[in-house]
Design a protein around this motif. Structure first.
Motif, PDB file in Angstrom:
ATOM      1  N   ILE A 285       0.826  -1.216   0.000  1.00 17.23           N
ATOM      2  CA  ILE A 285       0.000   0.000   0.000  1.00 17.23           C
ATOM      3  C   ILE A 285       0.855   1.259   0.000  1.00 17.23           C
ATOM      4  O   ILE A 285       0.600   2.191  -0.751  1.00 17.23           O
ATOM      5  CB  ILE A 285      -0.961  -0.016   1.209  1.00 17.23           C
ATOM      6  N   LEU A 286       1.894   1.318   0.851  1.00 17.42           N
ATOM      7  CA  LEU A 286       2.703   2.534   0.974  1.00 17.42           C
ATOM      8  C   LEU A 286       3.391   2.967  -0.330  1.00 17.42           C
ATOM      9  O   LEU A 286       3.575   4.165  -0.530  1.00 17.42           O
ATOM     10  CB  LEU A 286       3.742   2.373   2.081  1.00 17.42           C
ATOM     11  N   PRO A 287       3.782   2.062  -1.238  1.00 22.39           N
ATOM     12  CA  PRO A 287       4.372   2.540  -2.490  1.00 22.39           C
ATOM     13  C   PRO A 287       3.450   3.449  -3.297  1.00 22.39           C
ATOM     14  O   PRO A 287       3.924   4.266  -4.092  1.00 22.39           O
ATOM     15  CB  PRO A 287       4.675   1.246  -3.268  1.00 22.39           C
TER      16      PRO A 287
ATOM     17  N   GLN B  80      -2.988   1.709   5.353  1.00 18.50           N
ATOM     18  CA  GLN B  80      -2.127   0.567   5.692  1.00 18.50           C
ATOM     19  C   GLN B  80      -2.415   0.076   7.108  1.00 18.50           C
ATOM     20  O   GLN B  80      -2.576  -1.120   7.330  1.00 18.50           O
ATOM     21  CB  GLN B  80      -0.655   0.991   5.570  1.00 18.50           C
ATOM     22  N   GLU B  81      -2.512   0.998   8.048  1.00 17.54           N
ATOM     23  CA  GLU B  81      -2.746   0.600   9.444  1.00 17.54           C
ATOM     24  C   GLU B  81      -4.161   0.079   9.648  1.00 17.54           C
ATOM     25  O   GLU B  81      -4.379  -0.808  10.469  1.00 17.54           O
ATOM     26  CB  GLU B  81      -2.451   1.775  10.378  1.00 17.54           C
ATOM     27  N   ARG B  82      -5.101   0.618   8.903  1.00 21.45           N
ATOM     28  CA  ARG B  82      -6.482   0.128   9.022  1.00 21.45           C
ATOM     29  C   ARG B  82      -6.598  -1.299   8.484  1.00 21.45           C
ATOM     30  O   ARG B  82      -7.262  -2.144   9.083  1.00 21.45           O
ATOM     31  CB  ARG B  82      -7.433   1.057   8.269  1.00 21.45           C
ATOM     32  N   ILE B  83      -5.948  -1.567   7.354  1.00 22.54           N
ATOM     33  CA  ILE B  83      -6.040  -2.909   6.756  1.00 22.54           C
ATOM     34  C   ILE B  83      -5.243  -3.927   7.564  1.00 22.54           C
ATOM     35  O   ILE B  83      -5.711  -5.030   7.827  1.00 22.54           O
ATOM     36  CB  ILE B  83      -5.557  -2.864   5.287  1.00 22.54           C
TER      37      ILE B  83
END
Length: 197
Positions: free
Chosen positions: A44-46, A184-187
């Motif tokens: 996700i972060l990319p 990202q943190e939610r998933i």
């Protein structure tokens, strides 16, 4: 009558390879995405880096419209080479900000604090390298004489993309980091505990 016409030189190359440029761009973006996924250990972060690229790439076409229209410079092979080069250079700026923001998030800062502090920490190096690159390309942008169309094409597109990508990117990249880090943190369900003051 018996007459016919055919393209030659650079025009022949462009017409023959025109459909491949989209494939080349997609392969470049795929490699950047896969490398960033490995670096950040996240899929996700990319997207915080990749989503910032269109801002700078739009600057190419804005500068071509402003400075290139009077000289007949259009989207030619030199401009396309500049676009591929800018993918790497603009991604480098975004990677620097996101990497520092990730480190600060792991130290316990909130997502917004991490994004702001990461951007502040890398602002000066990004501006220094970007403006040094832009100043180095100014002679190409204002070239004259033999081969000036090719030189101007590279110069105008690279300067435009880097200038717009740097000035607007330093504001857009932290925002994108905030959005994708929250996602990202939610998933993943992993939350970083706030540092004790």
């Amino acid at each position: 009558m018996g007459y016919a016409y055919d393209y030659s030189g650079m025009t022949r190359e462009e017409t023959g390879q025109g459909s491949q440029i989209i494939l080349i761009f997609l392969i470049c973006l795929l490699f950047v995405y896969l490398l960033l996924s490995a670096l950040y250990e996240s899929y996700i972060l990319p997207w915080a880096v990749l989503a910032s690229l269109p801002v700078g790439l739009a600057g190419v076409f804005v500068f071509l419209e402003i400075f290139g229209a009077s000289h007949g410079i259009v989207n030619n092979i030199y401009v396309q080479i500049s676009l591929i080069m800018l993918i790497g250079l603009l991604a480098k700026n975004a990677i620097l900000i996101v990497e520092y923001a990730i480190q600060r998030r792991q130290q316990g800062q909130s997502i917004v604090e991490a994004a702001i502090n990461g951007a502040v920490a890398r602002l000066r190096p990004i501006l220094m390298t970007s403006f040094a690159f832009i100043c180095g390309l100014l002679p190409l942008m204002f070239a004259s004489g033999a081969g000036s169309i090719g030189n101007r094409s590279i110069g105008i597109s690279a300067v435009g993309g880097m200038l717009v990508g740097t000035l607007i990117g330093v504001m857009v990249i932290p925002t994108l980091y905030i959005l994708f880090q929250m996602l990202q943190e939610r998933i993943s369900g992993k939350k970083v505990k706030a540092a004790k003051k």
